[in-house]
Write an enzyme that holds these catalytic residues in place. Structure first.
Site, mmCIF file in Angstrom:
data_model
loop_
_atom_site.group_PDB
_atom_site.id
_atom_site.type_symbol
_atom_site.label_atom_id
_atom_site.label_comp_id
_atom_site.label_asym_id
_atom_site.label_seq_id
_atom_site.Cartn_x
_atom_site.Cartn_y
_atom_site.Cartn_z
ATOM 1 N N ASP A 1 61.192 128.862 85.610
ATOM 2 C CA ASP A 1 60.828 128.133 84.655
ATOM 3 C C ASP A 1 62.307 128.039 83.785
ATOM 4 O O ASP A 1 63.256 128.627 83.851
ATOM 5 C CB ASP A 1 60.100 129.077 83.652
ATOM 6 C CG ASP A 1 58.967 128.354 82.986
ATOM 7 O OD1 ASP A 1 59.212 127.171 82.575
ATOM 8 O OD2 ASP A 1 57.886 129.063 82.626
ATOM 9 N N HIS B 1 65.005 120.534 79.978
ATOM 10 C CA HIS B 1 64.210 121.852 79.787
ATOM 11 C C HIS B 1 63.698 122.405 80.929
ATOM 12 O O HIS B 1 63.459 123.505 80.949
ATOM 13 C CB HIS B 1 62.900 121.004 79.022
ATOM 14 C CG HIS B 1 63.083 120.563 77.741
ATOM 15 N ND1 HIS B 1 62.591 121.400 76.574
ATOM 16 C CD2 HIS B 1 63.704 119.519 77.273
ATOM 17 C CE1 HIS B 1 63.018 120.736 75.378
ATOM 18 N NE2 HIS B 1 63.612 119.494 75.802
HETATM 19 C C1 GDG Z 1 58.716 123.256 79.354
HETATM 20 C C2 GDG Z 1 59.732 123.906 80.384
HETATM 21 C C3 GDG Z 1 60.590 125.340 78.623
HETATM 22 C C4 GDG Z 1 50.095 126.670 76.338
HETATM 23 N N1 GDG Z 1 48.671 126.731 76.350
HETATM 24 C C5 GDG Z 1 48.048 126.612 75.032
HETATM 25 C C6 GDG Z 1 49.170 126.238 74.223
HETATM 26 N N2 GDG Z 1 50.366 126.231 74.789
HETATM 27 C C7 GDG Z 1 51.784 126.241 74.431
HETATM 28 C C8 GDG Z 1 52.414 127.683 74.477
HETATM 29 C C9 GDG Z 1 54.049 127.151 74.478
HETATM 30 C C10 GDG Z 1 53.829 125.887 75.087
HETATM 31 O O1 GDG Z 1 52.659 125.292 74.941
HETATM 32 C C11 GDG Z 1 54.332 126.039 76.768
HETATM 33 O O2 GDG Z 1 55.429 126.227 76.624
HETATM 34 P P1 GDG Z 1 56.360 126.761 77.840
HETATM 35 O O3 GDG Z 1 57.811 126.578 77.628
HETATM 36 O O4 GDG Z 1 55.660 127.996 78.402
HETATM 37 O O5 GDG Z 1 56.248 125.712 79.140
HETATM 38 P P2 GDG Z 1 56.363 124.221 79.569
HETATM 39 O O6 GDG Z 1 54.979 123.411 78.906
HETATM 40 O O7 GDG Z 1 56.165 124.066 80.979
HETATM 41 O O8 GDG Z 1 57.635 123.642 79.086
HETATM 42 C C12 GDG Z 1 59.807 125.326 79.756
HETATM 43 C C13 GDG Z 1 59.979 124.417 77.686
HETATM 44 O O9 GDG Z 1 59.793 122.986 78.099
HETATM 45 C C14 GDG Z 1 60.657 124.074 76.224
HETATM 46 O O10 GDG Z 1 61.962 123.567 76.473
HETATM 47 O O11 GDG Z 1 60.684 126.676 77.922
HETATM 48 O O12 GDG Z 1 60.282 126.175 81.057
HETATM 49 O O13 GDG Z 1 58.805 124.096 81.404
HETATM 50 O O14 GDG Z 1 54.372 126.819 72.971
HETATM 51 O O15 GDG Z 1 51.971 128.279 73.222
HETATM 52 N N3 GDG Z 1 49.343 126.081 72.790
HETATM 53 C C15 GDG Z 1 47.894 126.245 72.289
HETATM 54 N N4 GDG Z 1 46.693 126.409 73.085
HETATM 55 C C16 GDG Z 1 46.999 126.515 74.572
HETATM 56 O O16 GDG Z 1 46.049 126.617 75.135
HETATM 57 N N5 GDG Z 1 47.633 126.119 70.886
#
Ligand code: GDG
Length: 473
Positions: free
Chosen positions: A366, A160
């Site tokens: 990322d 990821h």
């Molecule tokens: C890893 C990789 C890769 C966040 N705050 C809240 C909330 N979120 C949700 C977002 C989104 C998810 O969490 C975060 O996803 P990301 O992709 O931005 O980042 P990572 O957590 O670092 O994930 C990343 C991912 O894995 C998938 O492969 O894209 O690069 O680092 O869905 O919406 N959701 C809610 N409240 C929050 O306060 N409901």
């Protein structure tokens, strides 16, 4: 049996908490639905740390149509494997932050031992027709451990995070053991072509590997398929939710029709570029005074890994900057930055995305970044907002019509924000239309199905399995 009809066994550090009000981790958000569809098993660490973890059998539960199996870790395992090697050494290294990497040999050994423990507990739960799909940098050695125990299932791995340039990966202490362990998988999946190419170059340079046909490659007596599977979101469902939520009216306090909102949503991690983003917002107010009183930045930043000092430091930095900007530019009527250091429910998040004129996604590195895709999906198609996106997010490879910025360049980001806030509707519509089409096509189901299909296409090398079994005897 086709790949699609086989049972899926997902293994990740933590299993999703299906009882939770909302998920804040990308992995949990992405995999919940994918796994339910195959009636599979999700295996991982329970999150519990107990002194007698080594004597406690795995806990197997049935939750919402799928089997969830978990093991506990001992305090020494949690410290060495999770907080130690995975989060102090691998996470920063994979995100190009060798300066923050603390790699010690004892943690490294514990990391490998925990994969062995996962393999012991998992073996009785898998059948030879199952597809085992291992997620992320915590569990790189798992396939090697499973093969050593005679496992003949297909085993795939999806990273990821980014796979950094070969020079960076080669600088991680013990890197060859990791590289060799990756070669044991039938399929190794990456978020972007750039990650896949970095891996290929690393295998050639450090493991004396060579390319075979297509995505196949060989090194150290092993062969694997290294392919690209950009993770997506359930774009249609997200759009529908945003439409339904928008009928409830605005969620933010009304500051007048001409006040625009910029939204940021990130775990409070040093990879997400939050201090740089805040400085860019400050620079916007400095350089373009016409936006003063007319724009607010809403930053949702739920806590993550707070036990590690580097995360306490980034929080202090962020909070100091928020205070500085609000003190410097705010007045009794207008607070420039609204900063929320806890998670918000999914419906509220979706309304915030919809209301915001700009989605600001500026990680320093990322793997993908699902927030960028969620922001696009939540926009009103006829009057959409503008995505400002870091070139160093994996998502930038797909989302080329966003305003792409260098997150280290504060002035460039400030100018991009001004451009986004003043962009004519026709241009916003044209950009968004293309972005939407891409996230709709390459959605979550596409990601899952492409990965599962790749298991079927990768030849499991019988010689490889045979020699591994002999090795285990
Ligand atoms: C890893 C990789 C890769 C966040 N705050 C809240 C909330 N979120 C949700 C977002 C989104 C998810 O969490 C975060 O996803 P990301 O992709 O931005 O980042 P990572 O957590 O670092 O994930 C990343 C991912 O894995 C998938 O492969 O894209 O690069 O680092 O869905 O919406 N959701 C809610 N409240 C929050 O306060 N409901």
């Amino acid at each position: 049996m086709t790949a699609k009809t086989r049972r899926l066994v997902v293994v990740s550090n933590r299993v999703a908490d299906f009882g939770a009000k909302f998920q804040t981790g990308g992995l949990a958000v992405a995999l919940g639905d994918a796994l339910k569809a195959s009636q599979g098993v999700w295996f991982g660490w329970s999150g519990d740390v107990t002194d007698d973890a080594l004597r406690t059998p795995p806990k197997v539960e049935s939750i919402s149509g799928l089997t969830v199996a978990t093991i506990d870790l001992t305090p020494q395992e949690a410290e060495g494997y999770y907080y130690g090697y995975a989060n102090r050494c691998l996470w920063p290294s994979l995100h190009y932050r060798l300066d923050l990497a603390q790699c010690n040999e004892e943690h490294n050994e514990t990391y490998f031992n925990v994969s062995a423990r996962f393999a012991d507990a998992l073996m009785p739960l898998v059948g030879s027709d199952d597809l085992i799909w291992v997620h992320d940098y915590h569990l790189i050695p798992l396939a090697e451990e499973l093969r050593g125990r005679g496992c003949t299932s297909r085993i795939g791995f999806f990273l990821h995070t980014p796979f950094p340039s070969p020079e960076i990966f080669a600088a991680i202490p013990g890197q060859k053991r990791l590289g060799n362990a990756l070669m044991v998988y039938d399929v190794v999946g990456f978020q972007t072509c750039s990650d896949r190419d970095n891996f290929r170059r690393y295998v050639a340079a450090s493991l004396d590997g060579e390319p075979l046909h297509g995505d196949r490659m060989a090194a150290q007596g092993e062969t694997t398929t290294a392919s690209v599977f950009p993770i997506g979101i359930d774009a249609t469902a997200f759009r529908k939710l945003a439409e339904a939520e928008s009928s409830k009216g605005p969620i933010l306090p009304d500051l007048g029709e001409d006040v625009k909102t910029i939204i940021g949503v990130d775990r409070l991690d040093y990879t997400k570029g939050l201090p740089e983003r805040l400085r860019a917002f400050e620079q916007l107010l400095e350089e373009f005074p016409e936006h003063r009183g007319k724009v607010r930045l809403v930053q949702i930043a739920p806590p993550t890994r707070e036990i590690l000092p580097v995360y306490q430091e980034i929080r202090e930095d962020v909070e100091r900057l928020v205070g500085r900007i609000n003190g410097r530019f705010g007045d009794l009527r207008w607070t420039p930055v609204t900063y929320i250091h806890h998670g918000v429910p999914q419906d509220i998040l979706t309304r915030l995305y919809r209301e915001a004129a700009v989605g600001l996604v500026t990680p320093l590195r990322d793997g993908m970044n699902l927030v960028a895709k969620e922001y696009i999906a939540a926009q009103a198609p006829q009057d959409p907002g503008v995505l400002v996106l870091s070139r160093f997010a994996g998502a930038a490879e797909q989302l080329r019509e966003a305003l792409l910025i260098n997150p280290h360049d504060i002035n460039e980001m400030a100018r991009a924000l001004d451009r986004a806030l003043t962009m004519p509707r026709q241009e916003r519509w044209a950009r968004h239309n293309r972005l939407w089409q891409r996230i709709e096509t390459y959605d979550l189901a596409n990601w899952r199905d492409s990965f599962i299909q790749s298991f079927a296409e990768s030849d499991t090398d019988p010689v490889k399995l045979f020699s591994k079994k002999l090795g285990a005897a």
